[in-house]
Each structure stands twice: as C-alpha cells, then as structure tokens.
Scaffold this active site. Sequence first.
Site, PDB file in Angstrom:
ATOM      1  N   THR A 163       4.115   0.447  -2.732  1.00  0.00           N
ATOM      2  CA  THR A 163       3.865   0.126  -4.145  1.00  0.00           C
ATOM      3  C   THR A 163       4.978   0.679  -5.017  1.00  0.00           C
ATOM      4  OG1 THR A 163       2.509   2.129  -4.526  1.00  0.00           O
ATOM      5  CG2 THR A 163       1.355   0.136  -3.798  1.00  0.00           C
ATOM      6  N   ILE A 223       0.834  -1.194   0.000  1.00  0.00           N
ATOM      7  CA  ILE A 223       0.000   0.000   0.000  1.00  0.00           C
ATOM      8  C   ILE A 223       0.877   1.256   0.000  1.00  0.00           C
ATOM      9  CG2 ILE A 223      -0.192  -0.005   2.534  1.00  0.00           C
ATOM     10  CD1 ILE A 223      -3.115   0.980   2.160  1.00  0.00           C
ATOM     11  N   CYS A 224       0.398   2.293  -0.659  1.00  0.00           N
ATOM     12  CA  CYS A 224       1.029   3.613  -0.654  1.00  0.00           C
ATOM     13  C   CYS A 224       2.494   3.541  -1.092  1.00  0.00           C
ATOM     14  CB  CYS A 224       0.871   4.245   0.729  1.00  0.00           C
ATOM     15  SG  CYS A 224       1.263   6.008   0.804  1.00  0.00           S
ATOM     16  N   GLY A 225       3.424   4.002  -0.278  1.00  0.00           N
ATOM     17  CA  GLY A 225       4.825   4.060  -0.664  1.00  0.00           C
ATOM     18  C   GLY A 225       5.442   2.715  -0.973  1.00  0.00           C
TER      19      GLY A 225
END
Length: 212
Positions: A111, A107-109
């Site tokens: 990825t 998730i988020c960073g």
Amino acid sequence: MFTIYVYVLDTLADWELGHVISELNSGRFFKKDAPLVSLKTVSYSEAPIHTMGGLTIVPDCLIDDMIVSKTSVLLLPGADTWNDPKHAAIIKKAGELLSFGALVCAICGATAALADFGLFDQRPHTSNGPGFLDMICPGYKGQEFYINKPSVSDNNLITASCTGTLLWAKQIIEHLGVFASNTLESWYEYFTTGNSEQFFALMQSLPSGEEK
C-alpha cells in the site's frame, strides 16, 4: 477467465497471501457456475525470489508479459523491499490496470508503494494504521481518503493492513464472484471465529453438500 497475477519479490510476507491464493487456486469452495481462474506469479526478472518465510519462488512470467484486461487481477503482497526502485515497473502497471478497470489488491507494505505513486490521492484506501503512509511516503496526498479499517474495497481497488488478511481475501473473492454469497459468509465466519457450526454451514452451502 480471470488471470490472477501475484507479484513476488524478496522478503514477501507469505502469510498475507495465504487465504486468498489457496482458495482461488484450489477452487474448493467455488460455486458451480464460477468463472475459471488462473494464478501466475510475476516479477521484474526471471531470478528466484526468497520470501520472508524462507520459501523460494521462481516467477512464471515477467511484468512485460502481463495482459491488461478487465479480467486481469493484480495481487501485491507486503514485503520489506518495496522501496527498491526496481519495483517501479509493477506500480506503473498497477496504475494502468486501475485505469482500465481491472482489479488491483494491495496489502501492508505494498500500500505504501501505491500511495507514494499517487494512486491513493483520490480513492478510499487503508494501510497499517493512521499516519503510517504519511511517515514513509513523501508523495502521499490521500489523507482525506484514508479509512481506518483492516481492509477497504473501493470498486476495483482493495487495500488492507497487515492484520487485514482474511477480510482482504473475502473482499477479493466477493469481487470476483467465485463463491456463492452464503458460502463466502460461512467461510469468513468460520476462519474468523473457529466456530464448528460455521464449518458445517460452509459445507452445506456447497452445491454437492460437501467440499470439492
């Protein structure tokens, strides 16, 4: 038994893991025949890490201790420190898990770290909006597989944006099969809408008719 490895690193975004780890650890809404689940925090060293919310976490194990199995699951949260080279080992491990058929969830960073390693080049995925990965990942070549949704599930890869935490949790729980389908739908609708009718539907969906 599923072993859920939660990678911890400095500046970890606490809230992105909240829904999924609380449900998997507590088992409060699990169906009667749900598989057993064990959560372990894992990191590149034994040193405590400090989350964005100010919590201190001491890792349970090291990356080398992880077992690559189809019942292993890796959760990769967002953080501001993913570009540090010391995290390369967990990204390599994520690639091994994906190849083996184990579940990897980012998730988020996180990825961006997977994208830069080439793990999104041939797989549907999402991140923090169109153009985000192009902007920060020199090695990213998966533009045609990008899906502009809060969370995207592609077999054993589940990715999400920073705003997709609840849907990400739902898709992970669904993949593991630990909730009955009607429990999962009521759980998701209740936490999405706050509608009290969905809360009662959630309670009634449990085997005993009440929260464990």
